[in-house]
Design an enzyme around this catalytic site. Structure first.
Site, short mmCIF file in Angstrom:
data_model
loop_
_atom_site.label_atom_id
_atom_site.label_comp_id
_atom_site.label_asym_id
_atom_site.label_seq_id
_atom_site.Cartn_x
_atom_site.Cartn_y
_atom_site.Cartn_z
N GLU A 189 -5.04 4.56 5.87
CA GLU A 189 -4.60 4.27 4.50
C GLU A 189 -5.02 5.33 3.49
O GLU A 189 -4.19 5.80 2.71
CB GLU A 189 -5.09 2.85 4.13
N ARG A 219 0.82 -1.22 0.00
CA ARG A 219 0.00 0.00 0.00
C ARG A 219 0.85 1.27 0.00
O ARG A 219 0.50 2.28 0.61
CB ARG A 219 -0.93 0.04 1.22
N SER A 248 -10.63 -0.25 2.66
CA SER A 248 -9.94 -0.39 3.95
C SER A 248 -9.51 0.98 4.45
O SER A 248 -8.85 1.72 3.71
CB SER A 248 -8.69 -1.24 3.78
N1 EPU Z 1 -11.19 -10.20 9.74
C1 EPU Z 1 -11.81 -10.05 10.95
N2 EPU Z 1 -12.96 -9.29 11.02
C2 EPU Z 1 -13.49 -8.71 9.92
C3 EPU Z 1 -12.87 -8.88 8.67
C4 EPU Z 1 -11.71 -9.61 8.61
O1 EPU Z 1 -11.37 -10.57 11.95
O2 EPU Z 1 -14.52 -8.02 10.08
C5 EPU Z 1 -9.91 -10.95 9.68
C6 EPU Z 1 -10.05 -12.38 9.25
O3 EPU Z 1 -9.16 -13.15 10.01
C7 EPU Z 1 -9.60 -12.36 7.82
C8 EPU Z 1 -8.53 -11.29 7.87
O4 EPU Z 1 -9.05 -10.32 8.78
O5 EPU Z 1 -9.07 -13.59 7.43
C9 EPU Z 1 -8.24 -10.63 6.53
O6 EPU Z 1 -9.46 -10.10 6.00
P1 EPU Z 1 -9.62 -9.85 4.44
O7 EPU Z 1 -9.27 -11.07 3.68
O8 EPU Z 1 -10.94 -9.25 4.18
O9 EPU Z 1 -8.46 -8.82 4.11
P2 EPU Z 1 -7.96 -7.47 4.80
O10 EPU Z 1 -6.57 -7.71 5.25
O11 EPU Z 1 -8.93 -6.97 5.80
C10 EPU Z 1 -6.92 -6.63 2.58
C11 EPU Z 1 -6.92 -5.35 1.78
C12 EPU Z 1 -8.23 -5.20 1.01
C13 EPU Z 1 -8.37 -6.40 0.09
C14 EPU Z 1 -8.37 -7.67 0.95
C15 EPU Z 1 -8.44 -8.93 0.14
C16 EPU Z 1 -5.54 -3.84 3.10
C17 EPU Z 1 -5.49 -2.58 3.90
N3 EPU Z 1 -6.74 -4.21 2.67
O12 EPU Z 1 -7.95 -6.49 3.54
O13 EPU Z 1 -8.13 -4.04 0.22
O14 EPU Z 1 -9.57 -6.33 -0.66
O15 EPU Z 1 -7.14 -7.72 1.72
O16 EPU Z 1 -7.21 -9.17 -0.45
O17 EPU Z 1 -4.51 -4.46 2.86
C18 EPU Z 1 -8.58 -1.71 0.24
O18 EPU Z 1 -7.37 -1.52 0.28
O19 EPU Z 1 -9.40 -0.75 0.19
C19 EPU Z 1 -9.09 -3.07 0.29
C20 EPU Z 1 -10.39 -3.33 0.38
#
Ligand code: EPU
Length: 357
Positions: free
Chosen positions: A353, A163, A249
């Site tokens: 972010e 990012r 995010s």
């Molecule tokens: N989780 C929770 N609670 C929640 C949601 C998620 O505990 O409400 C935990 C779960 O353990 C899950 C983990 O968080 O396995 C990761 O969640 P997710 O796969 O949704 O990914 P993220 O790390 O929250 C990142 C990116 C997203 C991207 C997703 C999928 C960043 C800041 N965000 O989110 O990007 O879509 O991975 O690859 O790295 C964005 O940047 O705007 C964005 C949406």
């Protein structure tokens, strides 16, 4: 050059917060850049793409340039499977992904449905479901509004990171990305070239194939099916900005030393942690791990909470939302309270972010 005054920015930011720009121009052709430079007369402009990674907390008195540069072209390398795609900065990112799939070009399927424009993609090195822009990026053509010069930056010049990129640094304050060249592949290579390892992506692809009666087929998974799966997961978990204002995010996932991550896991059972390759070239700081900020925020009790119209999304704790009438300042205050609680509970600093203006 079309100069507009007192422009309502509410529909030009996906949070849908109220803000006004005293002066705004739409950049539709590169030939307008000379006039725009004259108009700026040395002032720093705010450069606006799809407004999907921004939070306005005030009205803008600085000049605003809205990048609308169109265009998609491609060149197939006859001696390999590489296709170079050159895209105008004002094109929609998701539109590009769908076009590439329809053309039979592979490499963008995991990045389907990310809001925003192509020109904004390198700034935060957009990434999702195990892929990121840096994987397919070849170069960006950039106009330096301060000096009136053109630059071509390759992936190394861009200093891509999680990012992050050179475009977030002060030295890029006057740079305007006009087009981006991506390196995709133009024939199907079968499953081995697809990135299916992230979370429940593979399971979602299997479910889609099952529903199509392809469950037991040996026919290779195609990029379209990966995009369909990504779209299904995103639609289920992330709010559509057209219906509920948000900027994706709101915080980056913290990256910390592995030892510290293991300590936290011992204190907070169930805390996920993913090893990441350190970007520190000296390697002095040892191995690092990424923690999901969403998990931390949910554990701190913030998921689904709201303060007036500023809230934390009920289905994904990393996304702050505008339930209708929230101001940018209210959303920022909510973010600061979350940051304070995460610091108290876990001793970790969450970095915001999107760009806060
Ligand atoms: N989780 C929770 N609670 C929640 C949601 C998620 O505990 O409400 C935990 C779960 O353990 C899950 C983990 O968080 O396995 C990761 O969640 P997710 O796969 O949704 O990914 P993220 O790390 O929250 C990142 C990116 C997203 C991207 C997703 C999928 C960043 C800041 N965000 O989110 O990007 O879509 O991975 O690859 O790295 C964005 O940047 O705007 C964005 C949406």
């Amino acid at each position: 050059m079309k100069l507009r005054t007192n422009v309502d920015l509410r529909t030009l930011n996906t949070f849908g917060v109220a803000a006004w720009a005293s002066q705004l121009v739409d950049l539709e052709h590169e030939e307008q850049l000379g006039d725009i430079r004259q108009w700026l007369a040395g002032r720093t402009a705010l450069i606006l793409g799809g407004g999907s990674n921004l939070l306005f907390t005030r009205d803008l008195t600085e000049p605003v340039i809205r990048v609308c540069l169109p265009g998609k072209s491609y060149q197939i390398d006859s001696s390999s499977d590489v296709v170079r795609v050159v895209v105008g900065a004002g094109e929609s990112w998701h539109g590009l992904v769908m076009w590439a799939l329809a053309m039979g070009f592979q490499g963008l399927e995991n990045l389907a449905l990310i809001p925003g424009t192509v020109g904004a993609a390198p700034i935060q090195n957009i990434g999702a479901y195990g892929a990121e822009l840096a994987d397919v990026f070849e170069s960006a053509r950039v106009f330096d509004l301060a000096h009136g010069t053109w630059l071509t930056l390759d992936a190394q010049d861009c200093e891509f990171n999680y990012r992050d990129s050179i475009f977030k640094q002060a030295r890029a304050a006057h740079w305007l990305i006009c087009s981006v060249t991506l390196r995709l592949r133009h024939h199907a290579h079968g499953d081995s070239e697809l990135q299916l390892n992230y979370g429940d992506l593979r399971a979602q692809v299997d479910a889609i194939r099952e529903a199509k009666g392809l469950g037991s087929s040996t026919q290779a998974i195609c990029p379209q099916e990966v995009a369909e799966a990504v779209i299904a997961i995103r639609t289920r978990r992330l709010p559509d900005p057209a219906r509920l204002g948000n900027a994706g995010s709101f915080f980056a996932n913290p990256i910390i030393g592995s030892e510290r991550a293991l300590e936290l896991q011992a204190r907070f059972p169930g805390l996920p942690a993913y090893p990441v390759v350190s970007t520190d070239p000296s390697g002095q700081h040892g191995p690092t791990m990424k923690l999901p900020a969403a998990w931390l925020i949910e554990r701190a009790g913030w998921k689904g909470r709201r303060q007036g119209d500023a809230g934390v999304h009920t289905d994904h704790a990393l996304v702050l939302v505008n339930h209708g009438g929230a101001s940018g300042q209210q959303i920022r205050r909510l973010a600061e309270e979350i940051q304070r609680d995460i610091r108290k509970l876990f001793g970790l600093t969450l970095t915001i972010e999107p760009r806060v203006v």
